[in-house]
Design a protein around this motif. Structure first.
Motif, PDB file in Angstrom:
ATOM      1  N   LYS A 181       0.825  -1.199   0.000  1.00 37.05           N
ATOM      2  CA  LYS A 181       0.000   0.000   0.000  1.00 37.05           C
ATOM      3  C   LYS A 181       0.870   1.264   0.000  1.00 37.05           C
ATOM      4  CE  LYS A 181      -4.117   1.896   2.164  1.00 37.05           C
ATOM      5  NZ  LYS A 181      -3.821   2.994   3.089  1.00 37.05           N
ATOM      6  N   GLU A 182       1.846   1.298   0.910  1.00 29.33           N
ATOM      7  CA  GLU A 182       2.731   2.471   0.986  1.00 29.33           C
ATOM      8  C   GLU A 182       3.479   2.678  -0.329  1.00 29.33           C
ATOM      9  OE1 GLU A 182       3.859   2.240   5.742  1.00 29.33           O
ATOM     10  OE2 GLU A 182       4.956   1.042   4.297  1.00 29.33           O
ATOM     11  N   PHE A 183       3.898   1.544  -0.890  1.00 34.51           N
ATOM     12  CA  PHE A 183       4.635   1.588  -2.149  1.00 34.51           C
ATOM     13  C   PHE A 183       3.781   2.218  -3.251  1.00 34.51           C
ATOM     14  CE2 PHE A 183       5.386  -0.492  -6.234  1.00 34.51           C
ATOM     15  CZ  PHE A 183       6.702  -0.150  -6.461  1.00 34.51           C
ATOM     16  N   LEU A 184       2.551   1.743  -3.373  1.00 36.60           N
ATOM     17  CA  LEU A 184       1.667   2.268  -4.417  1.00 36.60           C
ATOM     18  C   LEU A 184       1.313   3.731  -4.142  1.00 36.60           C
ATOM     19  CD1 LEU A 184      -0.630  -0.837  -5.014  1.00 36.60           C
ATOM     20  CD2 LEU A 184       1.127   0.054  -6.540  1.00 36.60           C
ATOM     21  N   GLU A 185       1.143   4.058  -2.873  1.00 39.70           N
ATOM     22  CA  GLU A 185       0.843   5.456  -2.525  1.00 39.70           C
ATOM     23  C   GLU A 185       1.996   6.368  -2.922  1.00 39.70           C
ATOM     24  OE1 GLU A 185      -2.111   4.909   1.340  1.00 39.70           O
ATOM     25  OE2 GLU A 185       0.047   5.180   1.646  1.00 39.70           O
ATOM     26  N   MET A 186       3.195   5.872  -2.679  1.00 41.63           N
ATOM     27  CA  MET A 186       4.378   6.662  -3.008  1.00 41.63           C
ATOM     28  C   MET A 186       4.461   6.894  -4.516  1.00 41.63           C
ATOM     29  SD  MET A 186       8.116   5.816  -1.687  1.00 41.63           S
ATOM     30  CE  MET A 186       9.148   7.161  -1.201  1.00 41.63           C
ATOM     31  N   HIS A 187       4.210   5.843  -5.261  1.00 43.69           N
ATOM     32  CA  HIS A 187       4.274   5.979  -6.718  1.00 43.69           C
ATOM     33  C   HIS A 187       3.170   6.909  -7.225  1.00 43.69           C
ATOM     34  CE1 HIS A 187       4.738   3.957 -10.916  1.00 43.69           C
ATOM     35  NE2 HIS A 187       5.304   5.131 -10.854  1.00 43.69           N
ATOM     36  N   ALA A 188       1.965   6.726  -6.686  1.00 45.49           N
ATOM     37  CA  ALA A 188       0.862   7.591  -7.102  1.00 45.49           C
ATOM     38  C   ALA A 188       1.176   9.043  -6.752  1.00 45.49           C
ATOM     39  CB  ALA A 188      -0.436   7.144  -6.445  1.00 45.49           C
ATOM     40  N   SER A 190       4.096  10.457  -6.598  1.00 42.53           N
ATOM     41  CA  SER A 190       5.096  11.014  -7.510  1.00 42.53           C
ATOM     42  C   SER A 190       4.493  11.250  -8.891  1.00 42.53           C
ATOM     43  CB  SER A 190       6.311  10.094  -7.620  1.00 42.53           C
ATOM     44  OG  SER A 190       6.054   9.047  -8.524  1.00 42.53           O
ATOM     45  N   ARG A 191       3.426  10.554  -9.221  1.00 44.74           N
ATOM     46  CA  ARG A 191       2.763  10.784 -10.498  1.00 44.74           C
ATOM     47  C   ARG A 191       1.726  11.899 -10.334  1.00 44.74           C
ATOM     48  NH1 ARG A 191       4.614  10.279 -14.267  1.00 44.74           N
ATOM     49  NH2 ARG A 191       2.621  10.854 -15.121  1.00 44.74           N
ATOM     50  N   THR A 237       3.137  -0.830 -13.644  1.00 48.50           N
ATOM     51  CA  THR A 237       3.541  -0.198 -14.903  1.00 48.50           C
ATOM     52  C   THR A 237       2.310   0.078 -15.770  1.00 48.50           C
ATOM     53  OG1 THR A 237       5.639  -1.360 -14.790  1.00 48.50           O
ATOM     54  CG2 THR A 237       5.044  -0.444 -16.919  1.00 48.50           C
ATOM     55  N   ALA A 238       1.369  -0.868 -15.765  1.00 43.50           N
ATOM     56  CA  ALA A 238       0.178  -0.697 -16.589  1.00 43.50           C
ATOM     57  C   ALA A 238      -0.719   0.406 -16.040  1.00 43.50           C
ATOM     58  CB  ALA A 238      -0.596  -2.012 -16.661  1.00 43.50           C
ATOM     59  N   CYS A 239      -0.921   0.417 -14.720  1.00 46.79           N
ATOM     60  CA  CYS A 239      -1.916   1.330 -14.150  1.00 46.79           C
ATOM     61  C   CYS A 239      -1.342   2.691 -13.770  1.00 46.79           C
ATOM     62  CB  CYS A 239      -2.556   0.717 -12.905  1.00 46.79           C
ATOM     63  SG  CYS A 239      -3.309  -0.869 -13.202  1.00 46.79           S
ATOM     64  N   MET A 240      -0.068   2.755 -13.443  1.00 44.99           N
ATOM     65  CA  MET A 240       0.425   4.017 -12.901  1.00 44.99           C
ATOM     66  C   MET A 240       1.502   4.714 -13.695  1.00 44.99           C
ATOM     67  SD  MET A 240       0.354   4.203  -8.906  1.00 44.99           S
ATOM     68  CE  MET A 240      -0.793   3.186  -8.073  1.00 44.99           C
TER      69      MET A 240
ATOM     70  N   VAL B 142      16.209  -2.107  -9.935  1.00 46.86           N
ATOM     71  CA  VAL B 142      15.049  -1.731  -9.119  1.00 46.86           C
ATOM     72  C   VAL B 142      13.826  -1.619 -10.018  1.00 46.86           C
ATOM     73  CG1 VAL B 142      16.489  -0.498  -7.470  1.00 46.86           C
ATOM     74  CG2 VAL B 142      15.339   0.776  -9.285  1.00 46.86           C
ATOM     75  N   SER B 143      12.666  -1.536  -9.410  1.00 42.73           N
ATOM     76  CA  SER B 143      11.440  -1.508 -10.198  1.00 42.73           C
ATOM     77  C   SER B 143      11.262  -0.173 -10.907  1.00 42.73           C
ATOM     78  CB  SER B 143      10.245  -1.763  -9.281  1.00 42.73           C
ATOM     79  OG  SER B 143      10.109  -0.706  -8.360  1.00 42.73           O
ATOM     80  N   GLN B 144      10.440  -0.203 -11.948  1.00 44.92           N
ATOM     81  CA  GLN B 144      10.102   1.011 -12.691  1.00 44.92           C
ATOM     82  C   GLN B 144       9.556   2.084 -11.739  1.00 44.92           C
ATOM     83  OE1 GLN B 144      10.494   1.726 -15.901  1.00 44.92           O
ATOM     84  NE2 GLN B 144       9.393   3.661 -15.883  1.00 44.92           N
ATOM     85  N   ALA B 145       8.707   1.657 -10.818  1.00 47.99           N
ATOM     86  CA  ALA B 145       8.102   2.608  -9.890  1.00 47.99           C
ATOM     87  C   ALA B 145       9.179   3.297  -9.057  1.00 47.99           C
ATOM     88  CB  ALA B 145       7.118   1.895  -8.984  1.00 47.99           C
ATOM     89  N   GLU B 146      10.142   2.515  -8.577  1.00 38.32           N
ATOM     90  CA  GLU B 146      11.190   3.122  -7.762  1.00 38.32           C
ATOM     91  C   GLU B 146      12.039   4.094  -8.577  1.00 38.32           C
ATOM     92  OE1 GLU B 146      12.482  -0.072  -4.461  1.00 38.32           O
ATOM     93  OE2 GLU B 146      11.817  -0.898  -6.372  1.00 38.32           O
ATOM     94  N   ARG B 147      12.271   3.741  -9.850  1.00 42.51           N
ATOM     95  CA  ARG B 147      13.004   4.682 -10.713  1.00 42.51           C
ATOM     96  C   ARG B 147      12.213   5.985 -10.856  1.00 42.51           C
ATOM     97  NH1 ARG B 147      14.073  -0.001 -13.442  1.00 42.51           N
ATOM     98  NH2 ARG B 147      12.321   0.214 -14.875  1.00 42.51           N
ATOM     99  N   GLU B 148      10.913   5.857 -11.030  1.00 38.28           N
ATOM    100  CA  GLU B 148      10.097   7.065 -11.224  1.00 38.28           C
ATOM    101  C   GLU B 148      10.042   7.919  -9.965  1.00 38.28           C
ATOM    102  OE1 GLU B 148       6.288   6.146 -12.996  1.00 38.28           O
ATOM    103  OE2 GLU B 148       7.213   5.086 -14.674  1.00 38.28           O
ATOM    104  N   VAL B 149       9.912   7.252  -8.814  1.00 36.23           N
ATOM    105  CA  VAL B 149       9.858   8.005  -7.561  1.00 36.23           C
ATOM    106  C   VAL B 149      11.218   8.680  -7.302  1.00 36.23           C
ATOM    107  CG1 VAL B 149       9.558   7.859  -5.060  1.00 36.23           C
ATOM    108  CG2 VAL B 149       8.062   6.550  -6.563  1.00 36.23           C
TER     109      VAL B 149
END
Lengths: 342, 230
Positions: A181-188, A190-191, A237-240, B142-149
């Motif tokens: 959850k934290e991981f996805l929140e962090m990515h969201a 940053s987007r 990758t697909a959703c975010m 590392v994952s794509q997400a981590e690269r983006e963050v």
């Protein structure tokens, strides 16, 4: 809005109002160790009461902070808007390792899945690298990449760089010690995703559909199995991710629903390249590029006959999956398991 | 001669990136020179020499690496000119997050790696903040997400920099970096040019060899922490 407009806003508007509209600004102040400002005041007045020496340690003064703050606001207002949307990529052929010319021109459009085949060292990574940097005849292969049928001008290049390609490979791991959850929140975050909660729920759902074994939102990403990690990375990758091109390097052994994973990506208006020798994946693609001695030597459209073979391959694959599942659950294997009669 | 300054934490991949960059620049290696500024020991000179790249290494020893850099970079440029290089690259291992061996008007590249922690860009300071180009390495693990963050967090402290992902092993991204370095300015001397950021100020008793702990041994520029009581 331009940086000047943000500058005017930063001078006139109390900080808490700006923060309410742009929560990301809190990070700006944290980065400068300015967490204790009087948020009821506009920036300059608030800075009057702060530790001037601490500010000077960053090589800044009040005026510079004001200027940087407006640049920060301007930069992050752009992040929210910039999805590098494209319709197609055209590869204008260059030459192979010994100078021989390759195919002249070839176009991939969004929604297409393209597999890349060829022995190690044949130039698969080079092809990706050319796409990633939007080669302009300035790489060892001499290839050029056009976007939406046109040459890429400097402005576009600037906008697209680094955002065009999202990559997934077997070697990738999660290194952050966070829950899913934290991981996805962090990515969201940053987007700067507007409806983050919905995006996170959708992404989590997709990931669990792909993964052989289910995981929870409070599982640590570092504790996910190989298959679960891969599933989460693909769903994420697909959703975010906003990158319109996805390159996947060998995901065959991950223990996830590979065909569905690839379809998921293609549905999201992306161009998907998969470097693979897994028959199931290679033949699920619309086309496959054969790389030989640095060149795209052939482009094969997946034929009807090949597509018909897919069913038989799927049966083989299902058999292996069944064996794996039984082993995982501590069961024994028999000839009947192989035949699927148990 | 073009001068490009590279800085970054130890083991972030500076040398690998520079070597891949030199390959991507597709010019004769005899036209490139490297000056490596390090602290105590370095083995990177061997990696450069293996590729036929001329390299000089300097160790700051007990001095602050930034002070060491600024007092030697002019001579490094003279060496580069005398050697007939077209491009001179300085490589400094930034050893505290405050390090910033960049000169105004001289292209500055900061190399940091994806494994250093996702919030690290927010803590690095001038070395990252003052750079023109930020190269991110080790993105392949590392994952794509981590690269983006990670890129997002870089953007937070340096809104203007170009962020380029370079794989120091395969060289992916190096040609993009080479393209951005083409604009580096030609110089014939660094005389009277200025650093982008002040070097750390520390003229105190410990600079001159004091080792004992205690207020009576402390002289010069000191900064003391405040500890809350109760």
């Amino acid at each position: 809005m331009s940086a000047e407009k943000y500058l005017e806003m930063a001078i006139a508007v109390p900080l808490n109002q700006i923060l309410a509209e742009h929560p990301i600004c809190r990070d700006f102040f944290m980065n400068l160790r300015l967490q204790d400002l009087d948020w009821n005041l506009p920036l300059m007045q608030a800075l009057d009461h702060s530790d001037q020496e601490a500010i000077s340690e960053f090589g800044l003064d009040r005026g510079m902070i004001l200027r940087e703050f407006s640049l920060f606001l301007e930069a992050f207002s752009r992040v929210a808007a910039d999805a590098a949307a494209i319709r197609s990529l055209t590869i204008i052929g260059g030459h192979g390792k010994s100078g021989e010319p390759e195919i002249t021109q070839w176009t991939a459009t969004v929604g297409e899945i393209i597999s890349i085949v060829g022995p190690t060292g044949s130039g698969k990574s080079r092809l990706l690298a050319d796409i990633e940097c939007l080669a302009d005849g300035d790489t060892p292969t001499g290839r050029r990449i056009h976007v939406d049928g046109r040459e890429v001008d400097e402005g576009q290049r600037f906008d697209m760089e680094g955002k065009l390609v999202a990559q997934l490979s077997q070697n990738m791991n999660f290194v952050m010690d966070l829950t899913v959850k934290e991981f996805l929140e962090m990515h969201a975050g940053s987007r700067m995703t507007r409806d983050a909660e919905h995006a996170i729920a959708r992404c989590f759902e997709c990931a669990n559909e792909l993964a052989g074994e289910k995981f929870a939102l409070d599982t640590k990403v570092t504790q996910l199995s190989g298959g679960q990690s891969r599933a989460l990375m693909i769903a994420d990758t697909a959703c975010m991710s906003s990158s319109p091109v996805v390159l996947i390097d060998e995901i065959e052994n991950a223990g996830i629903d590979r065909r569905q994973a690839i379809k998921l990506l293609a549905q999201k208006e992306k161009i998907v390249f998969i470097s693979t020798h897994d028959p199931l994946l290679a033949l699920s693609a619309d086309k496959r590029l054969v790389i030989k001695n640095g060149c795209i030597s052939r482009i094969i459209e997946t034929s009807e006959e090949e597509k018909n073979c897919l069913d038989a391959i799927e049966t083989l694959d299902a058999t292996l999956l069944r064996l794996r599942t039984r082993l995982r659950h501590g069961d024994e294997i028999s000839m009947n398991t192989l035949k699927g009669e148990e | 001669m073009k001068l490009i300054t590279f800085a970054g934490p130890p083991s972030s991949g500076k040398t690998s990136v520079i070597l891949k960059l030199i390959e991507a620049m597709a010019i004769d290696v005899s036209q490139i020179g490297v000056v490596k500024f390090d602290c105590l020991t370095s083995f990177d000179n061997l990696r450069y020499e293996e590729k036929g790249v001329r390299v000089e290494t300097g160790f700051s020893g007990k001095l602050c690496p930034d002070h060491f850099f600024v007092s030697n970079i002019e001579a490094a440029v003279e060496w580069g000119l005398k050697s007939g290089f077209q491009t001179l690259i300085s490589e400094s291992a930034g050893l505290c997050n405050r390090c910033s061996p960049y000169v105004q008007g001289i292209l500055a590249v900061c190399v940091i790696d994806n494994l250093s922690g996702v919030n690290t860009p927010r803590k690095i300071g001038p070395m990252l903040k003052m750079a023109d180009i930020v190269v991110v390495t080790k993105g392949d693990i590392v994952s794509q997400a981590e690269r983006e963050v990670f890129a997002f967090n870089i953007r937070q402290v340096n809104t203007a920099a170009r962020i380029i992902f370079v794989n120091g092993i395969t060289g992916q991204g190096a040609s993009l970096l080479a393209r951005h370095l083409q604009g580096a300015r030609d110089i014939s001397s660094l005389r009277d040019m200025k650093l982008r950021f002040t070097t750390p100020a520390a003229v105190c008793s410990y600079c001159t060899g004091e080792m004992r702990i205690g207020a009576e041994y402390q002289m010069g520029t000191m900064k003391r922490m405040e500890f809350k009581t109760g």
